[in-house]
Design a protein around this motif. Structure first.
Motif, PDB file in Angstrom:
ATOM      1  N   CYS A  72       0.229  -1.173  -0.389  1.00  0.00           N
ATOM      2  CA  CYS A  72      -0.184   0.196  -0.330  1.00  0.00           C
ATOM      3  C   CYS A  72       0.692   1.512   0.095  1.00  0.00           C
ATOM      4  CB  CYS A  72      -0.916  -0.108   1.289  1.00  0.00           C
ATOM      5  SG  CYS A  72      -2.113  -0.102   0.747  1.00  0.00           S
ATOM      6  N   CYS A 114      -1.002  -4.703  -2.353  1.00  0.00           N
ATOM      7  CA  CYS A 114      -1.846  -3.187  -2.495  1.00  0.00           C
ATOM      8  C   CYS A 114      -3.154  -3.824  -2.921  1.00  0.00           C
ATOM      9  CB  CYS A 114      -1.585  -1.390  -1.848  1.00  0.00           C
ATOM     10  SG  CYS A 114      -2.894  -1.180  -1.588  1.00  0.00           S
ATOM     11  N   CYS A 122      -9.310  -1.037  -3.290  1.00  0.00           N
ATOM     12  CA  CYS A 122      -8.909  -2.130  -3.306  1.00  0.00           C
ATOM     13  C   CYS A 122      -9.080  -2.517  -2.952  1.00  0.00           C
ATOM     14  CB  CYS A 122      -7.444  -1.776  -2.885  1.00  0.00           C
ATOM     15  SG  CYS A 122      -6.861  -0.824  -1.318  1.00  0.00           S
ATOM     16  N   MET A 142      -8.075  -4.028   0.821  1.00  0.00           N
ATOM     17  CA  MET A 142      -8.272  -3.252   1.941  1.00  0.00           C
ATOM     18  C   MET A 142      -8.533  -2.105   2.289  1.00  0.00           C
ATOM     19  SD  MET A 142      -4.073  -2.828   1.374  1.00  0.00           S
ATOM     20  CE  MET A 142      -3.711  -4.366   1.375  1.00  0.00           C
ATOM     21  N   MET A 146      -7.504   1.222   1.055  1.00  0.00           N
ATOM     22  CA  MET A 146      -7.448   2.071   1.022  1.00  0.00           C
ATOM     23  C   MET A 146      -6.902   3.481  -0.536  1.00  0.00           C
ATOM     24  SD  MET A 146      -4.251   0.253   2.623  1.00  0.00           S
ATOM     25  CE  MET A 146      -3.307   2.070   4.237  1.00  0.00           C
TER      26      MET A 146
END
Ligand SMILES: [Cu+2]
Length: 171
Positions: free
Chosen positions: A67, A123, A159, A161, A163
Motif C-alpha cells: 500500500c 496492495c 483495493c 483493504m 486504502m
C-alpha cells in the motif's frame, strides 16, 4: 551466641535463600510463559492479517508495504477515463498495477458496463466495491467485472483493504 542459636541463624538464612530462589524461579517461569504467549498472540495477529488478506493481501506485512508503494495514483489525485460504448455495452480498462488509472471512470447511465482491471499485486491484489457488490482477485491476471446498466450516480470501488479508491461516475 550459643552453637544452637548460630545453627538456627544459618537455617533461617538458608530458608531465605531457598525462598528467594523459588520466587526467582517462579518469576522467571511466569515471565517465560508470558513471553511465549505473547509470541503466540503476535502469531495470531499475523494470521488474522492473513485472513483479512482475503480483504487485503497475502500477508499483513507485504500488504502494508504494498500500500505504501501504491504511489501518487494511490493518493487519490483524479485521473479521469471514459467508457467506450460498443454495441449495447460500454467498456473501459483500468490499470491496477500502481493505484487505479483511471480512478474516475465516466460512464453512461442505462448501458451495461464492463470494467477490465489489469493484474494487480500487493496492495492492489484485489478490487472491490461495496456500492456495486463485487470483490475480485487480480493476482492471476486481468479480470473483467460485468455490471448491469446503472442509474446515474457515483459508485465507489477500492483495493481489497480499502486504502486506494476509485469512483465510477454514471451520468
Ligand atoms: Cu490496498
Amino acid at each position: 551466641m550459643s552453637t544452637a542459636a548460630r545453627t538456627n541463624d544459618r537455617m533461617t538464612t538458608v530458608r531465605y535463600v531457598l525462598v528467594a530462589a523459588l520466587v526467582a524461579t517462579a518469576f522467571f517461569v511466569t515471565y517465560s510463559f508470558a513471553v511465549a504467549n505473547n509470541g503466540n498472540e503476535y502469531g495470531s495477529v499475523t494470521d488474522a492479517g492473513g485472513g483479512l488478506g482475503q480483504g487485503g493481501s497475502g500477508t499483513g506485512a507485504a500488504g502494508g508495504a504494498g500500500c505504501a508503494c501504491c504511489g501518487p495514483t494511490g493518493s487519490g489525485e483524479p485521473i479521469e477515463g471514459e467508457t467506450t460504448v460498443e454495441g449495447d455495452v460500454q467498456r473501459i480498462s483500468v490499470d491496477a498495477s500502481a493505484g487505479y488509472d483511471p480512478n474516475v471512470i465516466r460512464a453512461t447511465a442505462g448501458i451495461p458496463l464492463e470494467i477490465t482491471f489489469s493484474q494487480g499485486s500487493g496492495c492492489m491484489a484485489q478490487v472491490m466495491s461495496r456500492d456495486l457488490g463485487f470483490f475480485e482477485d487480480l493476482t492471476t491476471g486481468p479480470k473483467t467485472i460485468k455490471l448491469p446498466a446503472l442509474e446515474a450516480g457515483e459508485y465507489g470501488f477500492s483495493c481489497g483493504m480499502e486504502m486506494v479508491f476509485g469512483t465510477i461516475v454514471v451520468e
